[in-house]
Design an enzyme around this catalytic site. Structure first.
Site, short mmCIF file in Angstrom:
data_model
loop_
_atom_site.label_atom_id
_atom_site.label_comp_id
_atom_site.label_asym_id
_atom_site.label_seq_id
_atom_site.Cartn_x
_atom_site.Cartn_y
_atom_site.Cartn_z
N SER A 111 0.83 -1.21 0.00
CA SER A 111 0.00 0.00 0.00
C SER A 111 0.86 1.25 0.00
CB SER A 111 -0.89 0.00 1.25
OG SER A 111 -1.51 1.25 1.43
N TYR A 132 -2.41 -0.25 9.99
CA TYR A 132 -2.57 -0.82 8.65
C TYR A 132 -1.27 -0.67 7.86
CZ TYR A 132 -4.01 -1.20 3.76
OH TYR A 132 -4.08 -1.54 2.43
#
Length: 334
Positions: A126, A151
């Protein structure tokens, strides 16, 4: 080739499976169909995958016995791991879900790849790994040691774990740092989706950082084209690796990470204006400060991607949002 796609009921997973099937591959998809958002949307995505060369199993990556058995039985050539607990803000509320899915589940995938002679593991990272980095555009050569959400930390962990398995066992691993993916069949927790729902219902949208966020919005078709092209380009060791002066984008192991972005960031205010134009309605806005765990800007340097697969994501925001809103209106009309 026989390809495993994890998270196949997810936004990127379903689109990727359809693209791979269109290219003649045999695809096995797994997903645990969790209730992070409406499961009916996930099932509806699966219903779009129509092929005799597709098999689906409702499996969870955290069950290593199930995963090992699947790998042993199917003998995959390529693995594309897109399964993950997504969402920056939800990671603040429910951190254990991220550790279970994104770390424990990923280790199970790595172990299964190691013991079953997988030729190439592609996995979702990501843009959030860039964290506190404010140098733009983000490059794979940048330091990513300062994540600002759990995350992001789990995605950085994935890259570190992948490198370790590449080094120890010669497993070819390719990490994909996705930049704000959007489009038809998208995730309801993403801003473009929730904004659309709110605007059509004449409800207020929350505009964080007073609309001054900058995002490298990347249309789903461009993401999938990048992924499918990289299937045929397994990572190899860098010929110019220098252990005396190491850089993040190179390794003596068969390991690689790519930015997958549009290389054209847009201010949140402009994004909302474009969405309003697609819907023919004005949004009711509530301006708020930055939210915890978020970053002010994302902007992908995609030089490495272009060099390797001769492709540059280029769908304009107007075209991409136009396709999304057309899909949304059709999907929700019933």
């Amino acid at each position: 080739m026989k390809i495993l796609v994890t998270g196949v009921a997810g936004f990127i997973g379903a689109h990727t499976a359809i693209a791979l099937l269109s290219k003649g591959h045999f695809v096995v998809g797994i997903d645990n169909l969790n209730d992070y958002y409406d499961v009916s949307l996930k099932r509806d995505r699966l219903s779009q995958i129509k092929s005799e060369n597709f098999e689906f199993y409702k499996y969870d990556l955290t069950d290593h016995n199930i995963i090992n058995g699947l790998f042993s039985e199917k003998q995959f050539d390529i693995v594309i791991n897109l399964a993950a607990q997504a969402g920056v803000r939800y990671s603040i509320e429910n951190p254990r879900a991220y550790v279970d899915s994104n770390i424990v589940g990923f280790v199970n995938i790595l172990e299964a790849c190691r013991h079953n002679n997988i030729k190439h593991l592609i996995y979702a990272s990501s843009s959030s790994v860039y964290g506190m980095n404010e140098k733009l555009p983000f490059s794979e050569d940048d330091n990513v040691d300062h994540p600002v959400s759990l995350y992001a930390a789990t995605k950085k962990s994935n890259e570190l774990l992948a490198h370790t398995y590449s080094h120890l066992y010669g497993l070819s691993t390719t990490g994909l740092r996705f930049f704000t993916v959007y489009g038809p069949w998208g995730r309801p927790d993403m801003a473009y989706y929730s904004f659309t729902k709110a605007i059509l219902s004449n409800k207020t949208i929350k505009v964080f950082n007073n609309g001054h966020m900058l995002r490298d919005f990347t249309y789903i078709d461009d993401i999938v084209e990048s992924v499918t092209r990289l299937v045929d380009v397994p990572a190899t060791s860098s010929s110019d690796w220098n252990s005396s002066s190491p850089v993040p984008s190179k390794s003596s192991a068969p390991y690689k990470v790519y930015n997958i972005g549009n290389n054209n960031p847009v201010k949140l205010g402009k994004f909302i204006e474009t969405l309003e134009g697609c819907l023919g309605m004005d949004a009711i806005k509530e301006y708020l400060p930055m939210q915890m765990g978020d970053v002010k800007a994302t902007y992908a340097d995609i030089t490495s991607l272009e060099d390797v697969v001769d492709f540059k994501p280029s769908t304009s925001l107007r075209d991409g949002l136009g396709k999304f809103t057309s899909w949304y209106l059709e999907y929700t009309k019933s």
